[in-house]
Design an enzyme around this catalytic site. Structure first.
Site, PDB file in Angstrom:
ATOM      1  N   SER A 210      36.056  28.617  55.191  1.00  0.00           N
ATOM      2  CA  SER A 210      35.360  28.507  53.906  1.00  0.00           C
ATOM      3  C   SER A 210      33.907  28.149  54.155  1.00  0.00           C
ATOM      4  O   SER A 210      33.575  27.447  55.124  1.00  0.00           O
ATOM      5  CB  SER A 210      36.010  27.427  53.033  1.00  0.00           C
ATOM      6  OG  SER A 210      35.208  27.165  51.883  1.00  0.00           O
TER       7      SER A 210
ATOM      8  N   TYR B  77      39.702  19.210  52.217  1.00  0.00           N
ATOM      9  CA  TYR B  77      39.743  20.666  52.310  1.00  0.00           C
ATOM     10  C   TYR B  77      38.698  21.179  53.294  1.00  0.00           C
ATOM     11  O   TYR B  77      39.001  21.992  54.177  1.00  0.00           O
ATOM     12  CB  TYR B  77      39.510  21.275  50.928  1.00  0.00           C
ATOM     13  CG  TYR B  77      39.433  22.781  50.933  1.00  0.00           C
ATOM     14  CD1 TYR B  77      40.587  23.553  51.036  1.00  0.00           C
ATOM     15  CD2 TYR B  77      38.204  23.437  50.846  1.00  0.00           C
ATOM     16  CE1 TYR B  77      40.521  24.943  51.050  1.00  0.00           C
ATOM     17  CE2 TYR B  77      38.123  24.819  50.861  1.00  0.00           C
ATOM     18  CZ  TYR B  77      39.285  25.566  50.963  1.00  0.00           C
ATOM     19  OH  TYR B  77      39.211  26.941  50.977  1.00  0.00           O
TER      20      TYR B  77
END
Length: 320
Positions: free
Chosen positions: A187, A200
């Site tokens: 990401s 995350y």
């Protein structure tokens, strides 16, 4: 010319050369088809099958479709059988390729021996580790996460353990044949320490470092971390496409053009620029309390707007 002048002239020349090389390397990203060409037979030359985790929707679904369109049979994996079966039918009807469905929940323990049995006799040329878990849409501090102990376990199982285990299962066959492709989805938020998405973002840093380490160990196999920013998926609350936000299909087609561009890519030129800009801003600014509050308010506002639009559409449909 004294030694001081010579030093500064040499230093200036070295800086010019350094940034000139950087600019040349960056310019290649503008023309991926020219600099990093991938032939039509490339994927099928890797093997007969592609395996995609988290393939029931979003980026995983898009990878499964594109790889099938390239002539590969695909194994699609997720926890929702009804959705997987529908995706399998769509891929089969559209491309004519075989599709194998494996229903599994990657947040659970002790699931990988069964997966290994299902994949044992397949000639797997491509693995896409896409499945991932975002603990909360709304940014929050680590200790404010709901059911924190369970959340930690779920994120590690899904985002970290699954990728390592799937590589353990599939990489030996690739090593034996001396070829293969592994794409691990990271990401853009892993580009910097990212408060309010700390767990995350940290899990996605593992994805990148693991991928880069594996690529150094197994040079005959292409192993790449792909770190997108805006892609319109459920995890991103289906943001409207446009500007820097891609549809999953457009992003995957773009990212595959950079498959030979190194062990990490942001997958598109605009996301590459975003990554550079994000890393150029001082962390003191990005981590300021005012910036964090603005991030929370922005996400909450977007989610409220989306909920309002969905409610309005439902009311309109009921009236009709």
């Amino acid at each position: 010319m004294d030694l001081r002048e010579l030093f500064f002239i040499s230093l200036g020349a070295a800086v010019v050369v350094y940034y000139g090389v950087k600019l040349l390397l960056f310019s290649r990203m503008l023309f991926p088809k020219m600099w990093f060409p991938v032939s039509k037979s490339f994927f099928t030359s890797m093997g007969e099958w592609a395996v995609v985790t988290g393939a029931s929707e979003g980026i995983g679904r898009a990878y499964a479709f594109v790889l099938a369109e390239q002539g590969m049979n695909v194994v699609i994996m997720s926890r929702t059988k009804v959705t997987l079966d529908q995706v399998a039918k769509e891929i089969g009807d559209t491309t004519g390729q075989r599709v194998k469905v494996i229903v599994t929940d990657f947040i659970k323990e002790n699931i990988f021996s069964e997966i290994e049995d299902e994949l044992r006799d397949l000639n797997i040329g491509v693995l896409v580790n896409n499945v991932g878990l975002l603990p909360s849409f709304i940014p929050c501090k680590f200790l404010d996460c709901a059911e924190l102990d369970q959340t930690i376990t779920k994120v590690i199982n899904c985002n970290v353990k699954t990728m390592a285990k799937m590589c353990k299962i599939i990489l030996p066959g690739m090593e034996k044949r001396g070829k293969g492709v592994i794409v691990n989805i990271s990401s853009g938020v892993a580009s910097i320490p990212f408060p309010l998405y700390t767990l995350y973002a940290a899990s996605k840093v593992f994805v990148e470092r693991f991928s880069q380490g594996l690529q150094a160990e197994y040079k005959g196999i292409i192993i790449q971390a792909v770190a997108p920013f805006g892609v319109s998926t459920r995890m991103a609350a289906y943001q409207q496409t446009g500007g820097v936000t891609f549809s999953p299909e457009d992003f995957v087609k773009s990212a595959l053009q950079y498959l030979r561009a190194g062990d990490k890519t942001h997958g598109s030129i605009c996301h590459i620029v975003l990554g550079w800009l994000l890393q150029s801003i001082p962390l003191k600014i990005l981590h300021a309390e005012s910036m964090l509050h603005k991030l929370q308010d922005y996400v909450k506002k977007k989610l409220t707007q989306k909920a309002s639009i969905s409610a309005s559409r439902a009311t309109f449909e009921n009236v009709l």
